[in-house]
Write a protein that holds these residues in place. Sequence first.
Motif, PDB file in Angstrom:
ATOM      1  N   THR A  24       7.744 -11.658 -61.587  1.00  0.00           N
ATOM      2  CA  THR A  24       7.509 -10.697 -60.467  1.00  0.00           C
ATOM      3  C   THR A  24       6.913  -9.237 -61.453  1.00  0.00           C
ATOM      4  OG1 THR A  24       9.204 -11.497 -59.371  1.00  0.00           O
ATOM      5  CG2 THR A  24       8.586  -9.240 -58.549  1.00  0.00           C
ATOM      6  N   THR A  27      13.354  -8.315 -68.382  1.00  0.00           N
ATOM      7  CA  THR A  27      12.584  -7.272 -67.531  1.00  0.00           C
ATOM      8  C   THR A  27      11.918  -6.472 -68.454  1.00  0.00           C
ATOM      9  OG1 THR A  27      14.056  -7.334 -66.003  1.00  0.00           O
ATOM     10  CG2 THR A  27      12.715  -5.400 -66.220  1.00  0.00           C
ATOM     11  N   SER A  78       7.912  -2.730 -63.699  1.00  0.00           N
ATOM     12  CA  SER A  78       8.361  -3.469 -64.761  1.00  0.00           C
ATOM     13  C   SER A  78       7.713  -5.164 -64.459  1.00  0.00           C
ATOM     14  CB  SER A  78       9.913  -3.649 -64.750  1.00  0.00           C
ATOM     15  OG  SER A  78      10.358  -3.933 -63.472  1.00  0.00           O
ATOM     16  N   VAL A 110      11.444  -9.009 -76.318  1.00  0.00           N
ATOM     17  CA  VAL A 110      11.918  -7.841 -75.215  1.00  0.00           C
ATOM     18  C   VAL A 110      11.920  -6.557 -75.804  1.00  0.00           C
ATOM     19  CG1 VAL A 110      13.764  -7.419 -73.430  1.00  0.00           C
ATOM     20  CG2 VAL A 110      12.884  -9.770 -73.704  1.00  0.00           C
ATOM     21  N   ARG A 163      16.797 -14.521 -68.102  1.00  0.00           N
ATOM     22  CA  ARG A 163      16.253 -13.500 -67.391  1.00  0.00           C
ATOM     23  C   ARG A 163      15.719 -12.433 -68.578  1.00  0.00           C
ATOM     24  NH1 ARG A 163      17.120 -14.194 -62.220  1.00  0.00           N
ATOM     25  NH2 ARG A 163      18.907 -14.931 -61.692  1.00  0.00           N
ATOM     26  N   GLY A 203      12.733  -3.316 -73.253  1.00  0.00           N
ATOM     27  CA  GLY A 203      13.058  -4.161 -71.925  1.00  0.00           C
ATOM     28  C   GLY A 203      14.401  -4.649 -72.300  1.00  0.00           C
ATOM     29  N   GLU A 204      15.089  -5.429 -71.121  1.00  0.00           N
ATOM     30  CA  GLU A 204      16.431  -6.140 -71.322  1.00  0.00           C
ATOM     31  C   GLU A 204      15.962  -7.665 -71.038  1.00  0.00           C
ATOM     32  OE1 GLU A 204      18.437  -4.157 -68.145  1.00  0.00           O
ATOM     33  OE2 GLU A 204      18.363  -2.434 -68.958  1.00  0.00           O
ATOM     34  N   ASP A 251       9.457  -8.602 -64.272  1.00  0.00           N
ATOM     35  CA  ASP A 251      10.808  -9.388 -64.459  1.00  0.00           C
ATOM     36  C   ASP A 251      10.333 -10.892 -64.443  1.00  0.00           C
ATOM     37  OD1 ASP A 251      12.372  -7.281 -63.794  1.00  0.00           O
ATOM     38  OD2 ASP A 251      11.803  -6.914 -61.828  1.00  0.00           O
TER      39      ASP A 251
END
Length: 121
Positions: A61, A117, A66, A95, A115, A100-101, A68
């Motif tokens: 997304t 982001t 961001s 990341v 996941r 990011g995370e 994702d």
Amino acid sequence: ADLPTLIANTREAGLDVTLAVVGDATRLTPALELSVYRIVQEGLTNALKHAGDARVGVVVTVGAQSVDIGIHDDGAATVSRVGSRRGLAGVAERVAVFGGEMSAGPASEGGWTLRATLPVT
């Protein structure tokens, strides 16, 4: 741009995988686009190695702030999740470069979820 080919190749390797890209991925810088690709690639590699006869969903997304990335498999709980974790360490490093995370682990509904982001600048 190369995610559909990656998904097709992964299907040919025997994994039932779907891809959804939401938003305008053409906004991503080449470096960010490559990192998204590599993160998805690692998630699919892990699913091939560890998820057994699983279905995998990949959702990317692209938002205003961001991008994702979510990769979830519904692999059986009896399949070993033991591995070197070097691939996940590589994802974490990618990341971190973007500030990011990331999270990875067993999903509450079963299977495994990765996941990430990444901020879009």
